[in-house]
Design a protein around this motif. Sequence first.
Motif, mmCIF file in Angstrom:
data_model
loop_
_atom_site.group_PDB
_atom_site.id
_atom_site.type_symbol
_atom_site.label_atom_id
_atom_site.label_comp_id
_atom_site.label_asym_id
_atom_site.label_seq_id
_atom_site.Cartn_x
_atom_site.Cartn_y
_atom_site.Cartn_z
ATOM 1 N N SER A 199 0.743 -1.351 0.007
ATOM 2 C CA SER A 199 0.002 0.019 0.108
ATOM 3 C C SER A 199 0.717 1.292 -0.073
ATOM 4 O O SER A 199 2.041 1.204 -0.165
ATOM 5 N N GLY A 200 0.301 2.450 0.240
ATOM 6 C CA GLY A 200 0.858 3.768 0.307
ATOM 7 C C GLY A 200 2.050 3.670 1.541
ATOM 8 O O GLY A 200 2.926 4.600 1.640
ATOM 9 N N GLY A 201 1.617 2.849 2.646
ATOM 10 C CA GLY A 201 2.237 2.887 3.884
ATOM 11 C C GLY A 201 3.044 1.699 4.265
ATOM 12 O O GLY A 201 4.040 1.617 5.122
ATOM 13 N N HIS A 202 2.936 0.712 3.522
ATOM 14 C CA HIS A 202 3.350 -0.735 3.855
ATOM 15 C C HIS A 202 3.943 -1.628 2.690
ATOM 16 O O HIS A 202 3.117 -1.360 1.354
ATOM 17 N N GLY A 261 -0.044 8.307 -7.695
ATOM 18 C CA GLY A 261 0.611 8.406 -8.851
ATOM 19 C C GLY A 261 0.503 6.750 -9.323
ATOM 20 O O GLY A 261 0.619 6.441 -10.376
ATOM 21 N N GLY A 262 0.107 5.782 -8.344
ATOM 22 C CA GLY A 262 -0.070 4.499 -8.773
ATOM 23 C C GLY A 262 -1.135 4.015 -10.130
ATOM 24 O O GLY A 262 -0.329 3.648 -10.982
ATOM 25 N N PRO A 263 -2.256 4.595 -9.989
ATOM 26 C CA PRO A 263 -2.962 4.275 -11.261
ATOM 27 C C PRO A 263 -2.432 5.262 -12.428
ATOM 28 O O PRO A 263 -2.625 4.481 -13.451
ATOM 29 N N GLN A 264 -1.956 6.178 -12.146
ATOM 30 C CA GLN A 264 -1.336 6.901 -13.234
ATOM 31 C C GLN A 264 -0.177 6.156 -13.997
ATOM 32 O O GLN A 264 -0.198 6.142 -15.354
ATOM 33 N N ALA A 273 -2.945 -7.783 -0.945
ATOM 34 C CA ALA A 273 -4.055 -6.825 -0.669
ATOM 35 C C ALA A 273 -3.090 -5.480 -0.419
ATOM 36 O O ALA A 273 -2.119 -5.598 -0.354
ATOM 37 N N GLY A 274 -4.088 -4.587 -0.361
ATOM 38 C CA GLY A 274 -3.533 -3.094 -0.119
ATOM 39 C C GLY A 274 -3.836 -2.426 -1.570
ATOM 40 O O GLY A 274 -4.089 -2.895 -2.639
ATOM 41 N N GLY A 275 -3.643 -1.012 -1.559
ATOM 42 C CA GLY A 275 -3.854 -0.225 -2.720
ATOM 43 C C GLY A 275 -3.119 -0.692 -3.843
ATOM 44 O O GLY A 275 -3.564 -0.677 -4.914
ATOM 45 N N LEU A 319 -12.268 -2.534 -3.436
ATOM 46 C CA LEU A 319 -11.763 -3.035 -2.040
ATOM 47 C C LEU A 319 -10.146 -3.139 -1.900
ATOM 48 O O LEU A 319 -9.757 -3.411 -0.690
ATOM 49 N N ALA A 320 -9.345 -2.865 -2.948
ATOM 50 C CA ALA A 320 -8.060 -2.684 -2.882
ATOM 51 C C ALA A 320 -7.519 -1.372 -2.070
ATOM 52 O O ALA A 320 -6.664 -1.696 -1.191
ATOM 53 N N THR A 321 -7.993 -0.459 -2.268
ATOM 54 C CA THR A 321 -7.575 0.820 -1.774
ATOM 55 C C THR A 321 -8.421 0.934 -0.449
ATOM 56 O O THR A 321 -9.518 0.266 -0.267
ATOM 57 N N ASP A 322 -8.094 2.023 0.228
ATOM 58 C CA ASP A 322 -8.761 2.064 1.795
ATOM 59 C C ASP A 322 -10.274 2.125 1.779
ATOM 60 O O ASP A 322 -10.663 2.935 0.644
ATOM 61 N N GLY A 339 3.762 1.595 -2.703
ATOM 62 C CA GLY A 339 2.956 2.622 -3.242
ATOM 63 C C GLY A 339 3.298 4.029 -3.167
ATOM 64 O O GLY A 339 3.184 4.866 -4.091
ATOM 65 N N GLU A 340 4.215 4.377 -1.982
ATOM 66 C CA GLU A 340 4.864 5.752 -2.018
ATOM 67 C C GLU A 340 5.828 5.939 -2.988
ATOM 68 O O GLU A 340 6.043 6.887 -3.487
ATOM 69 N N ALA A 341 6.489 4.710 -3.528
ATOM 70 C CA ALA A 341 7.405 4.813 -4.485
ATOM 71 C C ALA A 341 6.818 5.074 -6.040
ATOM 72 O O ALA A 341 7.091 6.033 -6.650
ATOM 73 N N PHE A 342 5.489 4.566 -6.139
ATOM 74 C CA PHE A 342 4.897 4.974 -7.369
ATOM 75 C C PHE A 342 4.368 6.309 -7.195
ATOM 76 O O PHE A 342 4.511 6.959 -8.377
ATOM 77 N N ASP A 343 3.981 6.697 -6.070
ATOM 78 C CA ASP A 343 3.425 8.297 -6.045
ATOM 79 C C ASP A 343 4.589 9.343 -6.245
ATOM 80 O O ASP A 343 4.414 10.071 -6.749
ATOM 81 N N LYS A 344 5.933 8.888 -5.620
ATOM 82 C CA LYS A 344 6.833 9.688 -5.787
ATOM 83 C C LYS A 344 7.661 9.880 -7.445
ATOM 84 O O LYS A 344 7.762 10.991 -7.731
ATOM 85 N N ALA A 370 -4.495 -3.322 -6.627
ATOM 86 C CA ALA A 370 -5.152 -2.854 -7.619
ATOM 87 C C ALA A 370 -4.502 -2.863 -8.924
ATOM 88 O O ALA A 370 -4.980 -2.719 -10.028
ATOM 89 N N ASN A 371 -3.108 -2.893 -8.767
ATOM 90 C CA ASN A 371 -2.209 -2.803 -10.136
ATOM 91 C C ASN A 371 -2.524 -4.270 -10.848
ATOM 92 O O ASN A 371 -2.534 -5.266 -10.536
ATOM 93 N N GLN A 372 -2.787 -3.916 -12.191
ATOM 94 C CA GLN A 372 -3.308 -5.084 -13.109
ATOM 95 C C GLN A 372 -1.826 -5.927 -13.411
ATOM 96 O O GLN A 372 -2.040 -7.206 -13.496
HETATM 97 O O1 KG4 Z 1 -4.146 0.851 0.562
HETATM 98 P P1 KG4 Z 1 -4.221 2.560 0.355
HETATM 99 O O2 KG4 Z 1 -5.336 2.913 -0.341
HETATM 100 O O3 KG4 Z 1 -3.857 3.301 1.410
HETATM 101 C C1 KG4 Z 1 -2.763 3.087 2.275
HETATM 102 O O4 KG4 Z 1 -3.133 2.145 3.353
HETATM 103 O O5 KG4 Z 1 -1.725 3.248 2.033
HETATM 104 O O6 KG4 Z 1 -3.177 2.625 -0.722
HETATM 105 C C2 KG4 Z 1 -2.784 3.617 -1.595
HETATM 106 C C3 KG4 Z 1 -1.538 3.341 -2.700
HETATM 107 C C4 KG4 Z 1 -1.188 4.659 -3.227
HETATM 108 O O7 KG4 Z 1 0.338 4.872 -2.989
HETATM 109 C C5 KG4 Z 1 -1.494 4.517 -4.745
HETATM 110 O O8 KG4 Z 1 -0.791 5.150 -5.421
HETATM 111 C C6 KG4 Z 1 -1.409 2.924 -4.854
HETATM 112 O O9 KG4 Z 1 -1.822 2.785 -3.585
HETATM 113 N N1 KG4 Z 1 -2.109 2.684 -5.943
HETATM 114 C C7 KG4 Z 1 -1.626 2.022 -6.880
HETATM 115 C C8 KG4 Z 1 -2.583 1.603 -7.729
HETATM 116 N N2 KG4 Z 1 -3.827 1.930 -7.326
HETATM 117 C C9 KG4 Z 1 -3.443 2.502 -6.092
HETATM 118 N N3 KG4 Z 1 -0.296 1.477 -7.133
HETATM 119 C C10 KG4 Z 1 -0.101 1.090 -8.405
HETATM 120 N N4 KG4 Z 1 -1.010 0.508 -9.489
HETATM 121 C C11 KG4 Z 1 -2.171 0.889 -9.181
HETATM 122 N N5 KG4 Z 1 -3.046 0.402 -9.918
#
Ligand code: KG4
Length: 352
Positions: free
Chosen positions: A141-144, A184-187, A279-281, A306-309, A168-173, A284-286
């Motif tokens: 996820s964004g934190g784990h 940034g993940g979905p982008q 599991a975790g955000g 349900l993947a994201t928060d 997830g944080e690396a994807f965002d940065k 959602a990555n395909q």
């Molecule tokens: O689980 P989550 O909603 O929140 C936390 O508990 O952190 O995860 C959010 C993270 C974000 O960093 C976001 O960029 C990433 O999940 N994320 C993705 C995708 N959708 C969300 N990363 C890669 N591919 C995706 N499709």
Amino acid sequence: MRILAIESSADDTAIALLEVKRGKFTILAHEKTSQAKLHEKYGGIYPNLAKNEHIKNLPKLLKKITARFNLAVGLIAVTTGPGLEPCLWAGITFAEDLAQKLGVPLIPVNHMEGHILSVFAHGKQFSISNLQFPILSLLVSGGHTELVLVKGWGKYKILGRTLDDAVGEAFDKVARMLGLPYPGGPQISALAEIARKSSDTPRTHAEIRLPRPMLKHKNFDFSFAGLKTAVYYLTKGKKLTPSKTAELALEFENAAIETLTTKTFWALQKHKPKALIVAGGVAANQHLRKEIKKITKNVLFPSPELATDNAIMIGLAGYWEHLRNPKKKPARPAGGFKIRAMGSLKLGEMIK
Ligand code: KG4
Ligand code: ZN
């Protein structure tokens, strides 16, 4: 029994109303507001701004639910950690007030346990039956970023985790370096998918080669800071063309996912679990889903929403906690509840 669940650990505010009958769940309502737009200019979550937004949003979301349902709930579940403490406090305070008013127990929930349980909700139903342990969990996820062996419910062994940034944080940065909006993940994933499909990309993208971090270390730990820095040096001071941006997005996604998949494969070989949960955000990555399916057929993912928060998974975890400890009634002393935000709460750690 009806359960009201509240989630506010990061930048999503969410409330769910669930009904459980004979071990099956029905999701009656789920209201969620994302603050992504507000935090966009910071490239990440700005905690105090997020806290104030949660305080503003929680009553609004509850109002939407009470317009359709009465609040005759048996218990309230609230995320108590891990997460950003100011944000957690916003949810806890709101949940405590409500539990006091309704005179019902309040169950503190570990957010990561919520993510694990999110894979058992299918459509509007939820069931956990005939499960065999151990189960391996890749939580991203964004934190784990962690590989966890679930030996039984509530019994967790952390095999490895990120030593620095979460994936997830690396994807965002990296998205920010590429001029893409937050989160940034979905982008990155959408751009990478286009580049992957475009016929001339394989030749050009071979020009960029990013490191596959930690694969020389035969353990289950991860690290994404070096990968992020490698992208920084490739982009620093440069005006990127759209095709270069797409190539970088593709190579970054390939590098991050290859690391996750390889270490998960090692853990499957070593621990021979009965199933894998991802599991975790980032679940959602395909591309991650596709690559994980190559290493095991026996894998459970959450549905994309349900993947994201969300608050549904918090309700499921709260109910599960209640079933595990039916005798343990959460204390509701005259002075109020004693739940506190635990920003770095670990899986399996006692919630105080
Ligand atoms: O689980 P989550 O909603 O929140 C936390 O508990 O952190 O995860 C959010 C993270 C974000 O960093 C976001 O960029 C990433 O999940 N994320 C993705 C995708 N959708 C969300 N990363 C890669 N591919 C995706 N499709
Ligand atoms: Zn989360």
